[in-house]
Design a protein around this motif. Sequence first.
Motif, PDB file in Angstrom:
ATOM      1  N   LEU A 265      21.578  25.051 -61.756  1.00 38.60           N
ATOM      2  CA  LEU A 265      21.829  26.624 -61.198  1.00 38.60           C
ATOM      3  C   LEU A 265      20.767  27.032 -60.132  1.00 38.60           C
ATOM      4  O   LEU A 265      21.173  27.625 -59.132  1.00 38.60           O
ATOM      5  CB  LEU A 265      21.554  27.463 -62.354  1.00 38.60           C
ATOM      6  CG  LEU A 265      22.614  27.478 -63.540  1.00 38.60           C
ATOM      7  CD1 LEU A 265      22.391  28.653 -64.679  1.00 38.60           C
ATOM      8  CD2 LEU A 265      23.933  27.653 -63.144  1.00 38.60           C
ATOM      9  N   SER A 266      19.428  26.624 -60.390  1.00 41.12           N
ATOM     10  CA  SER A 266      18.639  26.861 -59.186  1.00 41.12           C
ATOM     11  C   SER A 266      18.861  25.808 -57.928  1.00 41.12           C
ATOM     12  O   SER A 266      18.285  26.422 -56.861  1.00 41.12           O
ATOM     13  CB  SER A 266      17.155  26.405 -59.636  1.00 41.12           C
ATOM     14  OG  SER A 266      16.903  25.179 -60.179  1.00 41.12           O
ATOM     15  N   ARG A 267      19.608  24.943 -57.996  1.00 42.05           N
ATOM     16  CA  ARG A 267      19.742  24.054 -56.903  1.00 42.05           C
ATOM     17  C   ARG A 267      21.114  24.839 -56.103  1.00 42.05           C
ATOM     18  O   ARG A 267      21.305  24.308 -55.151  1.00 42.05           O
ATOM     19  CB  ARG A 267      20.147  22.889 -57.275  1.00 42.05           C
ATOM     20  CG  ARG A 267      18.922  21.836 -57.540  1.00 42.05           C
ATOM     21  CD  ARG A 267      19.368  20.517 -58.387  1.00 42.05           C
ATOM     22  NE  ARG A 267      18.072  19.956 -58.518  1.00 42.05           N
ATOM     23  CZ  ARG A 267      17.892  18.814 -59.221  1.00 42.05           C
ATOM     24  NH1 ARG A 267      19.233  18.397 -59.710  1.00 42.05           N
ATOM     25  NH2 ARG A 267      17.000  17.997 -59.369  1.00 42.05           N
ATOM     26  N   ALA A 268      21.931  25.593 -56.804  1.00 42.66           N
ATOM     27  CA  ALA A 268      23.007  26.168 -56.286  1.00 42.66           C
ATOM     28  C   ALA A 268      23.154  27.573 -55.902  1.00 42.66           C
ATOM     29  O   ALA A 268      24.003  28.038 -55.416  1.00 42.66           O
ATOM     30  CB  ALA A 268      24.242  25.878 -57.271  1.00 42.66           C
ATOM     31  N   LEU A 269      22.097  28.269 -56.514  1.00 39.31           N
ATOM     32  CA  LEU A 269      21.919  29.802 -56.440  1.00 39.31           C
ATOM     33  C   LEU A 269      20.436  30.248 -55.816  1.00 39.31           C
ATOM     34  O   LEU A 269      19.763  29.795 -56.343  1.00 39.31           O
ATOM     35  CB  LEU A 269      22.410  30.612 -57.717  1.00 39.31           C
ATOM     36  CG  LEU A 269      23.742  30.143 -58.304  1.00 39.31           C
ATOM     37  CD1 LEU A 269      23.720  30.792 -59.562  1.00 39.31           C
ATOM     38  CD2 LEU A 269      24.795  31.114 -57.477  1.00 39.31           C
ATOM     39  N   VAL A 270      20.584  30.947 -54.648  1.00 44.15           N
ATOM     40  CA  VAL A 270      19.464  31.659 -54.427  1.00 44.15           C
ATOM     41  C   VAL A 270      19.538  33.112 -54.310  1.00 44.15           C
ATOM     42  O   VAL A 270      20.363  33.551 -53.589  1.00 44.15           O
ATOM     43  CB  VAL A 270      19.002  30.913 -53.045  1.00 44.15           C
ATOM     44  CG1 VAL A 270      17.802  31.691 -52.220  1.00 44.15           C
ATOM     45  CG2 VAL A 270      18.962  29.561 -53.206  1.00 44.15           C
ATOM     46  N   PRO A 271      18.666  34.137 -55.165  1.00 44.18           N
ATOM     47  CA  PRO A 271      17.505  33.373 -56.068  1.00 44.18           C
ATOM     48  C   PRO A 271      18.077  33.144 -57.333  1.00 44.18           C
ATOM     49  O   PRO A 271      19.358  33.430 -57.442  1.00 44.18           O
ATOM     50  CB  PRO A 271      16.841  34.563 -56.261  1.00 44.18           C
ATOM     51  CG  PRO A 271      17.424  35.650 -55.840  1.00 44.18           C
ATOM     52  CD  PRO A 271      18.357  35.428 -54.805  1.00 44.18           C
TER      53      PRO A 271
END
Length: 340
Positions: A265-271
């Motif tokens: 999730l953190s690799r695909a969504l910011v933040p």
Amino acid sequence: MRDDLRPGPRNTIGDVAGVLVGHSDDARLASGVTAIVFERPAVASVDVRGGGPGTRETDLLLPERTVERIDAVVLSGGSAFGLDAAAGVVAALAEQGRGFEVGPMRVPIVPGAILFDLTNGGDKEWGRYPPYRELGFAAAKAAGRMVGLGSVGAGLGARTGALKGGVGSASSVTAGKGLTVGALAVVNALGSATVGSRPHFWAAPFEMEGEFGGLGPAPEVPPEAWFPPEKPFAGAHTTLAIVATDAALTKAEARALAVMAQDGLSRALVPCHTPLDGDVVFAAATGHAEIEGDRLTALAMLGHVASMTLARAVARGVYEATSLSYPEAQASWRGRFAGG
């Protein structure tokens, strides 16, 4: 490791032996339910991040709890009202004689989680009882190998910080014995899956076979890309996900798999994992294949594959979504960048 991976034949979580998926939704409501049903009870656990989760029966998924296996996972729109969806899935499975045996009774074990989509333009004036129980029942009855993507099921009313969200899924098959990992995400994040105003996805380094446009990484990342625009309605956040594998895992190992998969999730969504998101990742193991060699090393690599597969599923959820047919509905990726 990347050269040793390939997507499964469907490139969805349906490639994992023993995993079925069903959607049910209501266009007037602009919301829906997605049920992940296991053909046989699966070992499962969960990792909850984000500051605003809404869940059902996740405590029993902790490794020290008594129940080892579950019958299904339900993901729903509707915020707290959507927790009723699990009752519908339980009813559908009870009709099939499924569930944890307690004396003469069987109790289907169905953990779940919800996202907030109450302010997306749909008609939420449902009267005394919300419709999610019936939507959950229908989703369980519809479960099969084929997995619908985009604005379906729990993803019908989903949105992100920049573009319309939705249901995404992907799979990876490892070399050697060929363990399969699948992921399904319902993307309704505060953050953005794309790099600023560009069509490129943050998850581009993990893309396989052009599954979300084949554009590759953005040539540059402008400073404003790290701070996507606010969503049009406050509180409309949360990404729900499940990763599944055909490997035989213990409950503690499934918990480790869920923890590692959260990195997707953190690799695909910011933040990501903000106090306004209720991000939840379930992990399930159907036990159709045995792990060979050193178990800790194998589990570490399986978790790494799960995180990359989940990142791809998130991007596909946004890539495949279509806009709602309401005034001021959020634009979809296809509508903005592909003329669709």
